[in-house]
Design an enzyme around this catalytic site. Structure first.
Site, PDB file in Angstrom:
ATOM      1  CB  ALA A  23      -0.933   0.002   1.206  1.00 22.63           C
ATOM      2  CB  THR A  27       0.359   6.549   0.666  1.00 21.76           C
ATOM      3  OG1 THR A  27       1.765   6.445   0.517  1.00 21.76           O
ATOM      4  CG2 THR A  27      -0.135   5.401   1.520  1.00 21.76           C
ATOM      5  NE  ARG A  35      -1.937  -4.155   9.248  1.00 27.81           N
ATOM      6  CZ  ARG A  35      -2.164  -4.547   8.003  1.00 27.81           C
ATOM      7  NH1 ARG A  35      -1.842  -3.755   6.988  1.00 27.81           N
ATOM      8  NH2 ARG A  35      -2.708  -5.716   7.744  1.00 27.81           N
ATOM      9  CG  HIS A 120      -3.892  -9.237  -1.581  1.00 21.49           C
ATOM     10  ND1 HIS A 120      -3.164  -8.442  -0.753  1.00 21.49           N
ATOM     11  CD2 HIS A 120      -3.603 -10.516  -1.220  1.00 21.49           C
ATOM     12  CE1 HIS A 120      -2.453  -9.194   0.089  1.00 21.49           C
ATOM     13  NE2 HIS A 120      -2.699 -10.455  -0.189  1.00 21.49           N
ATOM     14  CB  CYS A 131     -22.881 -16.686 -14.626  1.00 19.60           C
ATOM     15  SG  CYS A 131     -22.704 -14.912 -14.930  1.00 19.60           S
ATOM     16  CB  CYS A 153     -25.088 -11.124 -12.283  1.00 17.04           C
ATOM     17  SG  CYS A 153     -24.593 -11.664 -13.936  1.00 17.04           S
ATOM     18  CB  CYS A 156     -26.946 -15.500 -13.712  1.00 13.01           C
ATOM     19  SG  CYS A 156     -25.759 -15.063 -12.429  1.00 13.01           S
ATOM     20  CG  ASN A 219       7.472   0.398   4.627  1.00 14.50           C
ATOM     21  OD1 ASN A 219       6.580   0.606   3.805  1.00 14.50           O
ATOM     22  ND2 ASN A 219       7.220   0.211   5.911  1.00 14.50           N
TER      23      ASN A 219
HETATM   24 ZN   LIG Z   1     -23.997 -13.838 -13.334  1.00 19.19          ZN
END
Ligand SMILES: [Zn+2]
Length: 249
Positions: A23, A27, A35, A120, A131, A153, A156, A219
């Site tokens: 992260a 910034t 944090r 992530h 779907c 969605c 679906c 960092n």
């Molecule tokens: Zn769907």
């Protein structure tokens, strides 16, 4: 900048640097980290980002979409640090970039998609949990903006969710495999803007360091692996990283 010269000297002979980002590299693009006192967890309840709650409570989903709409993170622009990573790639010194970030700013800065491994996920893509249909998150945000507070969605009817990893979810298997494969082949690791406290992500730089390769940490504030670093730089990424890349590329 004594540390910077030492880091440059270590990394200059390397041709397969693995860049690991968290992260802190974003910034300066206006995206809060998690944090700090201004961090995301100071304003948003981390419990809202558990997959169990997201699936169960429409109110959690409404808050999640509102947060994405109001945070501005989807419109954020890359900063000098993201551009420096792209420059390092262009100079042919880099094996790839493994990121914990979901903001897509490495790609926006010009790093090719194939050079980025997103552990992530990515908030710019939204996936249907029924779907599997994928679409740009901006298209969903437009529906939220128009009054659908928990959009489902259109194909679906199932729940939609940004393609980011929530607490309680598995990391994308392909990305994890690719990240550890890069860690096996890297000849150095440069960790930028990560406190190295989130696992399994933090095992990626650790794996490179344990093979005896140069391990540079950039960092603001301490990290969990400072004791293993070859060189530790305490500077804003947007200042230190362009200087470091210029010195080694
Ligand atoms: Zn769907």
């Amino acid at each position: 900048m004594e540390g910077l010269a030492a880091a440059a000297q270590l990394l200059r002979p390397c041709r397969h640097i693995l860049v690991f980002t968290g992260a802190g590299i974003s910034t300066e693009s206006g995206i809060p980290d998690f944090r700090g006192p201004q961090g995301m967890w100071a304003t948003v309840d981390p419990d809202d980002f558990t997959i169990a709650r997201y699936l169960r409570y429409p109110e959690t989903r409404r808050r999640s979409w509102r947060m994405r709409m109001n945070s501005g993170a989807l419109d954020a622009a890359p900063n000098a640090a993201h551009r420096a990573v792209a420059d390092l790639w262009a100079a042919g010194k880099m094996l790839g970039c493994v990121t914990q970030n979901i903001d897509g700013l490495h790609q926006k800065a010009g790093l090719p998609e194939e050079a980025v491994v997103e552990l992530h996920g990515n908030a710019h893509t939204t996936v249907c949990l029924g779907c599997g249909d994928r679409q740009p998150t901006v298209a969903v945000i437009r529906r939220v903006d128009a009054g659908e507070d928990d959009p489902s969605c259109l194909l679906c009817g199932a729940i939609l969710k940004t393609a980011v990893v929530y607490f309680g979810e598995m990391l994308p298997e392909g990305a994890v495999e690719e990240a550890f494969d890069l860690a096996d082949r890297a000849d150095a690791v440069l960790s930028v803007g990560s406190t190295l406290t989130v696992f399994p992500a933090a095992y990626v730089p650790l794996k490179v360091a344990r093979r005896g390769c140069p391990f540079v940490i950039l960092n603001m504030g301490p990290t969990d692996f400072d004791h293993l670093a070859s060189v530790r730089l305490e500077s804003p990424a947007g200042t230190a990283l362009p200087a470091l890349v210029t010195a080694i590329a």
